[in-house]
Scaffold this active site. Structure first.
Site, PDB file in Angstrom:
ATOM      1  N   CYS A 132      33.572  45.693  37.962  1.00  0.00           N
ATOM      2  CA  CYS A 132      34.179  44.702  37.055  1.00  0.00           C
ATOM      3  C   CYS A 132      34.150  43.310  37.668  1.00  0.00           C
ATOM      4  O   CYS A 132      34.972  42.990  38.527  1.00  0.00           O
ATOM      5  CB  CYS A 132      35.617  45.115  36.720  1.00  0.00           C
ATOM      6  SG  CYS A 132      36.447  43.950  35.628  1.00  0.00           S
ATOM      7  N   CYS A 135      37.289  41.221  37.112  1.00  0.00           N
ATOM      8  CA  CYS A 135      38.422  41.642  37.948  1.00  0.00           C
ATOM      9  C   CYS A 135      38.270  41.128  39.378  1.00  0.00           C
ATOM     10  O   CYS A 135      39.238  40.693  39.997  1.00  0.00           O
ATOM     11  CB  CYS A 135      38.523  43.163  37.997  1.00  0.00           C
ATOM     12  SG  CYS A 135      38.394  43.995  36.413  1.00  0.00           S
ATOM     13  N   ASP A 136      37.048  41.214  39.916  1.00  0.00           N
ATOM     14  CA  ASP A 136      36.869  41.060  41.362  1.00  0.00           C
ATOM     15  C   ASP A 136      35.995  39.893  41.816  1.00  0.00           C
ATOM     16  O   ASP A 136      35.917  39.613  43.012  1.00  0.00           O
ATOM     17  CB  ASP A 136      36.270  42.361  41.940  1.00  0.00           C
ATOM     18  CG  ASP A 136      37.176  43.560  41.710  1.00  0.00           C
ATOM     19  OD1 ASP A 136      38.407  43.364  41.696  1.00  0.00           O
ATOM     20  OD2 ASP A 136      36.667  44.680  41.533  1.00  0.00           O
TER      21      ASP A 136
END
Length: 306
Positions: A132, A135-136
């Site tokens: 993701c 997300c990261d």
């Protein structure tokens, strides 16, 4: 007989439980043997509202579970092995032995990122291996990264990652992309994006964190190594819906179709989170749809009892 049974213990299922419990529905949440959903495999979560300094994924799920429990959610650890939605009451079988009947059900079983299937990929997930970018990506500012895949999601991930990375190499097993023309053009025009054609990742390198990958050219057989700080696997997601095949309306990829909020093709059955969302796939959107599903279930119970 239960008013509401929730299947799944990620952000969607737990948010549904919080809302349903506060509405005095006394929900039963079946959390599976590995509770907490995909967030339990991540490290720091910085984009979930309310945590200015970020929070570890497992800690966030622990807090959500405690909140649901505080309002009276009952938890059952086990896997739903069969469901019968053809008649009311709805019937669920847990671990092939125990059955539960319910007036309403919320399906929040999530989706699983399709892995490459390498031992070191699993070992280094959360330590440089991710599925993701939204997300990261932030954690890789000023680093070189790799994206594995050739579809729209791979191009989208790679393009997003160029906001942070100095270079993003797309590794694809063929010599042309599967992505739509517009997504291909966007990636190819980006100066920070490079391509490793006809290549597959043979291994992820690094002891405690990712330091690179070993690539194999599928045409020549040549092995090479590419240094990087992160590997983003974007070869697709698989919704966890096999259990409901033949009983509920799904799209061609297996995502549950919802209408009028979170309603499914079966009256009294609702779906929330990644199990019905192939587009956003974020913890906050899953939580939002969990809230919607609980409200939809409450209204369904009120109308059917009224």
């Amino acid at each position: 007989m239960r008013n509401l049974v929730i299947i799944g213990s990620g952000p969607a299922g737990l948010t549904a439980a919080i809302y349903a419990a506060r509405a005095n529905l006394s929900p039963l949440l079946i959390e599976g043997w590995q509770s907490g959903g995909q967030l339990t495999t991540t490290t720091e979560v910085e984009n979930y509202p309310g945590f200015a300094k970020g929070i570890m994924g497992p800690e966030l799920m622990k807090e959500m579970r405690a909140q649901a429990e505080r309002f009276g959610t009952e938890f059952l650890t086990g896997d739903v092995s069969a469901v019968s939605f053809k008649n009311h009451p709805l019937t669920l079988t847990i671990d092939d032995e125990r059955t539960v009947q319910a007036k309403t059900v919320i399906i929040a079983t999530g989706a699983s990122a399709i892995p490459i299937g390498l031992p070191n990929e699993k070992r280094l997930t959360g330590h440089g291996v991710s599925t993701c970018a939204t997300c990261d990506g932030f954690f890789f500012r000023g680093k070189e990264l790799i994206v594995v895949g050739g579809g729209d999601s791979a191009m989208e991930e790679a393009t997003f990652l160029t906001k942070f990375a100095t270079k993003v190499s797309i590794v694809h097993r063929r010599d042309k992309l599967r992505a739509s023309k517009i997504m291909q053009d966007r990636a190819m025009k980006n100066e920070k994006i490079a391509f490793s054609w006809n290549s597959v990742v043979e291994d992820v390198l690094g002891q405690d964190v990712v330091t690179g990958v070993r690539l194999r050219n599928v045409v020549t057989g040549k092995i090479s190594e590419l240094a990087c700080a992160g590997v983003f696997v974007a070869i697709g997601h698989r919704p966890n819906t096999a259990l409901f095949a033949g009983q509920i309306d799904m799209d061609e990829k297996g995502y549950i179709r919802t209408h009028a909020g979170t309603a499914t093709s079966i009256p009294g059955v609702f779906a929330a989170g990644d199990v019905q969302d192939s587009l956003y796939r974020q913890a906050v959107t899953a939580a939002g749809s969990g809230c919607m599903a609980a409200i939809d279930a409450e209204r369904f119970l009120e109308s059917s009892e009224g």
